[in-house]
Design a protein around this motif. Structure first.
Motif, short mmCIF file in Angstrom:
data_model
loop_
_atom_site.label_atom_id
_atom_site.label_comp_id
_atom_site.label_asym_id
_atom_site.label_seq_id
_atom_site.Cartn_x
_atom_site.Cartn_y
_atom_site.Cartn_z
N TYR A 8 0.86 -1.11 0.18
CA TYR A 8 -0.15 0.07 -0.19
C TYR A 8 1.02 1.28 -0.20
O TYR A 8 2.01 1.17 0.58
CB TYR A 8 -0.90 0.09 1.39
N ASN A 68 -1.54 13.06 4.36
CA ASN A 68 -3.27 13.20 4.95
C ASN A 68 -4.28 12.65 4.09
O ASN A 68 -5.26 12.97 3.75
CB ASN A 68 -3.35 14.83 4.65
N ARG A 69 -3.76 11.43 3.61
CA ARG A 69 -4.74 10.68 2.81
C ARG A 69 -4.62 9.17 3.63
O ARG A 69 -3.53 8.80 4.06
CB ARG A 69 -4.36 10.74 1.36
N GLY A 70 -5.72 8.40 3.05
CA GLY A 70 -5.57 7.03 3.57
C GLY A 70 -4.78 6.14 2.77
O GLY A 70 -4.09 6.62 1.84
N LEU A 71 -4.53 4.98 3.00
CA LEU A 71 -3.75 4.09 2.21
C LEU A 71 -4.37 3.50 0.92
O LEU A 71 -5.65 3.45 0.74
CB LEU A 71 -3.51 2.76 3.04
N LEU A 94 -4.79 -8.48 8.93
CA LEU A 94 -3.62 -8.07 8.11
C LEU A 94 -2.66 -7.07 8.85
O LEU A 94 -2.91 -6.45 9.79
CB LEU A 94 -4.16 -7.13 7.06
N ARG A 123 -12.59 14.94 9.55
CA ARG A 123 -11.19 14.77 9.13
C ARG A 123 -10.08 14.94 10.41
O ARG A 123 -9.24 14.42 10.41
CB ARG A 123 -10.75 15.69 8.06
N TYR A 143 -13.40 -2.38 8.44
CA TYR A 143 -12.26 -2.38 9.33
C TYR A 143 -12.15 -1.13 10.03
O TYR A 143 -12.25 -0.12 9.26
CB TYR A 143 -11.05 -2.67 8.83
N TYR A 177 -8.76 0.81 12.12
CA TYR A 177 -7.70 0.57 12.28
C TYR A 177 -6.93 2.10 13.02
O TYR A 177 -7.61 3.35 12.91
CB TYR A 177 -6.82 0.83 11.08
N LEU A 204 -8.31 4.97 10.68
CA LEU A 204 -8.44 4.72 9.62
C LEU A 204 -9.67 3.84 9.32
O LEU A 204 -9.86 2.78 10.04
CB LEU A 204 -7.32 4.26 8.78
N GLN A 251 -8.15 -4.22 0.84
CA GLN A 251 -8.89 -3.40 1.75
C GLN A 251 -8.60 -1.86 0.94
O GLN A 251 -7.73 -1.46 0.46
CB GLN A 251 -8.51 -3.28 3.28
N PHE A 278 -9.18 2.16 2.03
CA PHE A 278 -9.11 2.90 2.93
C PHE A 278 -9.54 4.25 2.62
O PHE A 278 -9.60 4.94 1.51
CB PHE A 278 -7.56 3.16 3.37
N GLY A 279 -10.54 4.77 3.72
CA GLY A 279 -10.81 6.19 3.80
C GLY A 279 -9.79 7.14 4.04
O GLY A 279 -8.45 6.84 4.53
N PRO A 280 -9.77 8.41 4.01
CA PRO A 280 -8.78 9.58 4.32
C PRO A 280 -8.37 9.41 5.88
O PRO A 280 -7.26 10.05 6.20
CB PRO A 280 -9.37 10.69 4.00
#
Lengths: 113, 115
Positions: A36, A41-44, A101, B9, B33, B35, B91, B104, B106-108
């Motif tokens: 990943y 400032n962003r998700g994976l 994971l 956020r 999920y 995290y 997350l 998966q 992911f969101g921000p």
């Protein structure tokens, strides 16, 4: 128990040069391996995965990874790095018996212009 | 296709206060999920839902953290009371099913600062 190691906190490479981000893993069964990428400032964001079959896996944005069972490694590679590839990269593993994971600690890739 | 949505956020609270985070997964994704990502570390799973049932909450600090996914779609994660060490990015991710090889999405994330 499963675990992932990313031995380099930081990798610097010049634009246009090949890049490698290292990952080794430990599982009790057959591994499912993932890479990943995380921008500030962003998700994976999912790049690629290995489930079974061909040891060389191709993913998004020109990235690929090579699964090596004997060395328990899954290194991320790209033939020619771009400045825009600069980001935080995470390797993750899951074996058939695990619910979770497990992520490595991440490698900060900086591509220098 | 819309991605995983999270709000807020950013959140700043004082210790011992409570806080809640919201997540809306990708439409049709059965597995959700939560995290926790502490600065300098990889994400650590807190809880995993399959539809509205809990699959794994073994790493959720249940004395202060709770989560629900009542209708099998969106989810909330709550912390009450918060501690300084809860400062992290939370997350939310979703996947199509429970299969181990599913990636998966992911969101921000929500960046929580506890003062």
């Amino acid at each position: 128990a499963q675990s992932v190691a990313q031995p380099e906190d930081q990798v610097n490479v010049a634009e246009g040069n090949p890049l490698t981000v290292k990952c080794t893993y430990s599982v009790s069964g057959n591994p499912y391996l993932f890479w990943y990428v995380q921008y500030p400032n962003r998700g994976l964001q999912f790049l690629l995965k290995y489930i079974t079959g061909d040891n060389l896996v191709k993913g998004s944005y020109g990235f690929e990874a090579e699964f090596n069972k004997s060395q328990t490694s899954f290194h991320l590679k790209k033939p020619s790095a771009l400045v825009s590839d600069s980001a935080l990269y995470f390797c993750a593993v899951r074996d058939g018996s695990a619910r979770q994971l497990t992520f490595g600690s991440g490698t900060q890739l900086t591509v220098l212009p | 296709e819309a991605g995983v949505a999270q709000s807020p956020r950013y959140k700043i609270i004082e210790k011992r206060q409570s806080v809640a985070f919201w997540c809306n997964p990708i439409s049709g994704h059965a597995t959700l999920y939560w995290y926790q990502q502490i600065l300098g570390q990889g994400p650590k799973l807190l809880i995993q839902f399959q539809n509205n049932g809990v699959v794994d909450d073994s790493q959720l600090p249940k004395d202060r953290f709770s989560a629900e996914r009542l209708k099998g779609v969106d989810s909330t994660l709550k912390i009450q009371p918060a501690k300084l060490e809860d400062s992290a990015v939370y997350l939310c991710a979703s996947s199509e099913g429970l299969a181990d090889y599913n990636e998966q999405f992911f969101g921000p994330g929500t960046r929580l600062t506890v003062l």
